[in-house]
Design a protein around this motif. Structure first.
Motif, PDB file in Angstrom:
ATOM      1  N   TYR A 270      39.253  38.591  55.513  1.00 18.13           N
ATOM      2  CA  TYR A 270      39.804  37.645  54.952  1.00 18.13           C
ATOM      3  C   TYR A 270      39.939  37.886  53.561  1.00 18.13           C
ATOM      4  N   VAL A 271      41.292  38.223  52.932  1.00 14.88           N
ATOM      5  CA  VAL A 271      41.490  38.858  51.711  1.00 14.88           C
ATOM      6  C   VAL A 271      42.042  37.879  50.668  1.00 14.88           C
ATOM      7  N   GLY A 272      41.586  37.727  49.420  1.00 15.39           N
ATOM      8  CA  GLY A 272      42.270  36.969  48.402  1.00 15.39           C
ATOM      9  C   GLY A 272      42.110  37.585  47.152  1.00 15.39           C
ATOM     10  N   SER A 273      42.468  37.165  45.960  1.00 16.63           N
ATOM     11  CA  SER A 273      42.279  37.547  44.841  1.00 16.63           C
ATOM     12  C   SER A 273      42.943  36.339  43.567  1.00 16.63           C
ATOM     13  N   ARG A 274      42.915  36.921  42.404  1.00 14.59           N
ATOM     14  CA  ARG A 274      43.641  35.930  41.482  1.00 14.59           C
ATOM     15  C   ARG A 274      44.949  36.054  41.575  1.00 14.59           C
ATOM     16  N   ARG A 275      45.508  36.949  42.062  1.00 16.87           N
ATOM     17  CA  ARG A 275      47.104  36.768  42.213  1.00 16.87           C
ATOM     18  C   ARG A 275      47.394  36.552  43.731  1.00 16.87           C
ATOM     19  N   GLY A 276      46.639  36.849  44.736  1.00 15.90           N
ATOM     20  CA  GLY A 276      46.795  36.724  46.000  1.00 15.90           C
ATOM     21  C   GLY A 276      47.532  37.625  46.810  1.00 15.90           C
ATOM     22  N   VAL A 277      48.226  38.783  46.031  1.00 13.48           N
ATOM     23  CA  VAL A 277      48.869  39.762  46.595  1.00 13.48           C
ATOM     24  C   VAL A 277      48.291  41.200  46.344  1.00 13.48           C
ATOM     25  N   PRO A 278      48.827  42.054  47.282  1.00 18.47           N
ATOM     26  CA  PRO A 278      48.539  43.525  46.788  1.00 18.47           C
ATOM     27  C   PRO A 278      49.215  43.894  45.658  1.00 18.47           C
ATOM     28  N   TYR A 279      48.511  44.934  45.384  1.00 19.89           N
ATOM     29  CA  TYR A 279      49.422  45.818  43.997  1.00 19.89           C
ATOM     30  C   TYR A 279      50.754  46.213  44.558  1.00 19.89           C
ATOM     31  N   HIS A 280      51.713  46.342  43.655  1.00 21.87           N
ATOM     32  CA  HIS A 280      53.024  46.950  44.134  1.00 21.87           C
ATOM     33  C   HIS A 280      53.030  48.296  44.604  1.00 21.87           C
ATOM     34  N   ALA A 281      53.562  48.362  45.553  1.00 19.99           N
ATOM     35  CA  ALA A 281      53.798  49.880  46.159  1.00 19.99           C
ATOM     36  C   ALA A 281      54.230  50.803  45.226  1.00 19.99           C
ATOM     37  N   LEU A 477      44.465  35.124  52.131  1.00 21.90           N
ATOM     38  CA  LEU A 477      43.929  33.583  51.916  1.00 21.90           C
ATOM     39  C   LEU A 477      44.615  33.310  50.572  1.00 21.90           C
ATOM     40  N   GLY A 478      45.426  33.905  49.789  1.00 26.05           N
ATOM     41  CA  GLY A 478      46.383  33.512  48.792  1.00 26.05           C
ATOM     42  C   GLY A 478      45.594  33.791  47.335  1.00 26.05           C
ATOM     43  N   ALA A 479      46.037  33.147  46.464  1.00 25.88           N
ATOM     44  CA  ALA A 479      45.849  33.339  45.106  1.00 25.88           C
ATOM     45  C   ALA A 479      44.675  32.261  44.396  1.00 25.88           C
ATOM     46  N   GLY A 480      44.186  32.489  43.375  1.00 31.18           N
ATOM     47  CA  GLY A 480      43.224  31.710  42.778  1.00 31.18           C
ATOM     48  C   GLY A 480      41.918  31.856  43.621  1.00 31.18           C
ATOM     49  N   LEU A 481      41.383  32.760  44.200  1.00 30.78           N
ATOM     50  CA  LEU A 481      40.336  32.711  45.243  1.00 30.78           C
ATOM     51  C   LEU A 481      38.904  32.538  44.438  1.00 30.78           C
ATOM     52  N   THR A 482      38.073  31.396  44.943  1.00 28.01           N
ATOM     53  CA  THR A 482      36.837  31.337  44.600  1.00 28.01           C
ATOM     54  C   THR A 482      36.071  31.414  45.716  1.00 28.01           C
ATOM     55  N   VAL A 483      34.753  31.737  45.421  1.00 26.43           N
ATOM     56  CA  VAL A 483      33.627  31.794  46.623  1.00 26.43           C
ATOM     57  C   VAL A 483      32.478  31.174  46.033  1.00 26.43           C
TER      58      VAL A 483
END
Length: 614
Positions: A270-281, A477-483
């Motif tokens: 289950y992956v998320g981050s501040r941006r919520g998307v992978p780095y551009h190819a 999971l999308g953007a603005g991930l908090t745990v």
């Protein structure tokens, strides 16, 4: 000083090799035929160092095509020393196939080299062979009086007075190395856990959970992540891509015609981050036609004006507007010259009005709307940087479909030469980076933006990500991930702004990012000792160095005459120790300046002691 000058280089990766290569290139001019002993210290094989060591999974790739990787200078590098040309990685592979080069590599790597094309993404262990060969070539190019001694161990600390020899303590060696000058090229290092990571680790131990802190993915204990178990992954950059590969193909799964066939041993990520998307190819086509004239706005004179301005720099106020203008210049120059049918103004008219307008102003937005009818052809850096800002989904299923569409569209665009303004922006980013390193530490925002836009994964990796998403092995999971750590239920719980009200629970949390380079949290006794003994660090904890020649600064701002440092842990960190051919190579410029300063120092010391040949 002893009869033979002694230089200790701590770090045998590509940066250490780059310093030795520049010493070889400049020695005759600046040092004559005097003897010099170089001690190279690294527990890993010289050339690749830790990150590019040969003993890692063949599944781990570089994120650059073979034709875009070189360790050698060319006439685009702004430096005082001589150009010493050499082959890029793809040309080196040609030399190997033709029998002109015999690399130090095992049969599996030799087989990969035989099939390598310029457009391929090589494995990291293949790059290790190239770096090892480059190191050996650099050593062979040194003048006869210069000798190199390799020490396969760890440097623990450097001590010594400003006006005297330095003592380099090595692990497993009773007596220190005595050095007239020390260069630190240690690269990425482990760090101690910060307060958040310590708290999460303590929580995991209390409840029998798994918490993997920031680390080099190849060195993480992934066996702790069980088959079928949900795993929250915080981070969607290159560390995540490595994690994804090692937990899928690395556990026996395989990709067949765009479909992932699982082995049954995979966890669910289950992956998320501040941006919520992978780095551009990575962009999947080459350059044709006229290049944008770069730099246009972010040039050396601009950097020098900022350095002369009173008061501290504010990135958003002082730096970002010029970056935005430079990237826009590159983007629209390419659009108007290569795809004029998609524009509605003469290029000369647009360029003049664009240069005169303030960034982010209504006038600039109106000009772009007038001149570029299709919004897909306009450069919107904020939308590129935060594509999920304000986006909300009612269900996880809706988000999965939307993210797959986003990634598919990104892949299509990054492989479409009709969208070649994206490649122009990439070149603009490289040009900007070459100037920003003159400013020292400007905070992490720029480095994160650069990596996200310019240093993303190979296209095939995102195709694999799509297949893993469709198979349910990866879930977004999308953007603005908090745990948060739920003490009552003994689980990690993740939430994002993209899925309001949705909480994801797991008994495992992976921090998919590199360790913090801060000297305040470093696990390196070498860097920790430098910090404790008065080396200056920035607010972000980076080691302060003189941008002119990479000498280490103390807390009064004085350059240490006998200590140099280059790499990601310093204020002069650049985009990498190697680079694309013919793009200026800011790391090469730094290497040359440091090597020339070191040689001049040792020469002058010898002259003072009466030992330099006339």
């Amino acid at each position: 000083m002893s009869a033979t000058a002694t230089l200790v280089v701590i770090g045998g990766g590509p940066r250490g090799t780059g310093i030795i290569e520049r010493i070889a290139a400049n020695a005759v001019e600046l040092y004559g035929n005097q003897p010099l002993e170089i001690h190279l210290v690294d527990p890993h094989p010289a050339g690749g160092g830790r990150i590019w060591r040969p003993d890692q999974s063949p599944l781990l790739w570089m994120n650059s095509m073979a034709q875009d990787v070189t360790m050698f200078t060319d006439e685009t590098v702004e430096m005082a020393g001589p150009v010493a040309p050499g082959p890029a990685l793809d040309a080196w592979a040609d030399d190997v196939r033709a029998g002109r080069v015999t690399p130090d590599a095992d049969p599996a790597v030799l087989a990969e080299i035989r099939g390598l094309s310029g457009q391929d993404f090589p494995s990291r262990r293949l790059q290790s062979a190239y770096l090892r060969w480059t190191h050996q070539r650099a050593v062979a190019a040194l003048p006869p009086g210069v000798t190199v001694h390799e020490h396969r161990t760890t440097a623990l600390r450097v001590t010594g007075p400003r006006d005297g020899r330095q003592r380099v303590r090595l692990q497993g060696r009773a007596a220190p190395l005595l050095a007239d000058l020390v260069v630190l090229t240690v690269g990425h290092l482990d760090s101690e856990r910060d307060s958040e990571q310590r708290a999460l680790g303590d929580f995991a131990r209390r409840h029998g959970l798994v918490h993997l802190p920031p680390d080099f993915t190849a060195d993480s204990d992934l066996d702790a992540l069980g088959p079928g178990e949900p795993v929250i992954v915080r981070g969607f950059g290159l560390a995540f891509v490595d994690l994804m590969v090692l937990l899928t193909e690395g556990r026996g799964g395989r990709h067949e015609n765009g479909v992932y066939v699982p082995s049954g041993r995979e966890p669910v990520l289950y992956v998320g981050s501040r941006r919520g998307v992978p780095y551009h190819a990575k962009i999947g086509y080459g350059w044709t036609g006229e290049r944008p004239p770069l730099p246009r706005h972010v040039d050396r004179a601009w950097a020098e004006r900022l350095l002369e301005a009173p008061g501290p720099l504010d990135f958003r106020r002082d730096v970002w507007p010029a970056i935005a203008r430079e990237l826009g210049h590159a983007h629209y120059h390419r659009l108007f010259t290569a795809h004029p049918e998609r524009t509605a103004l003469a290029h000369e008219v647009f360029a003049e009005r664009y240069a005169a307008a303030d960034p982010d102003s209504p006038q600039l937005a109106a000009l772009v709307a007038e001149a570029v009818p299709d919004p897909a052809d306009r450069l919107d850096l904020d939308a590129l940087d935060r594509p999920l800002d304000g986006v909300r989904h009612a269900s996880p299923a809706s988000l999965q479909e939307a993210l797959r569409s986003y990634i598919s569209a990104d892949l299509a665009r990054r492989h479409d030469p009709d969208r070649s303004q994206d490649l122009a922006v990439f070149l603009g980013l490289l040009s900007v980076y070459g100037q920003l390193i003159r400013l020292g530490d400007i905070g992490g925002r720029w480095h994160g933006f650069f990596s996200y836009l310019a240093s993303g994964p190979p296209g095939p990796r995102l195709e694999q990500l799509l297949a893993l998403s469709r198979a349910g092995v990866v879930r977004f999971l999308g953007a603005g991930l908090t745990v948060e750590a739920d003490e009552d239920h003994g689980v990690f719980r993740a939430a994002t702004t993209t899925l309001p009200g949705v909480r994801t629970e797991a008994r495992a949390l992976v921090e998919a990012r590199l360790p913090d380079p801060s000297l305040r949290h470093t696990a390196s006794p070498l860097l920790r000792t430098l910090y404790e003994h008065g080396a200056a660090v920035t607010e972000d904890g980076l080691l302060a160095v003189d941008p002119a020649d990479s000498r280490v600064l103390d807390r009064e701002g004085r350059p240490h005459p006998r200590r140099f440092a280059l790499g990601p842990f310093t204020t002069a960190r650049s985009s990498g120790a190697f680079t694309r051919p013919r793009t200026g190579g800011p790391a090469f410029r730094q290497n040359d300046a440091a090597a020339r300063a070191a040689l001049a120092f040792l020469r002058d010391l010898s002259c003072h002691d009466g030992r330099l040949a006339s």
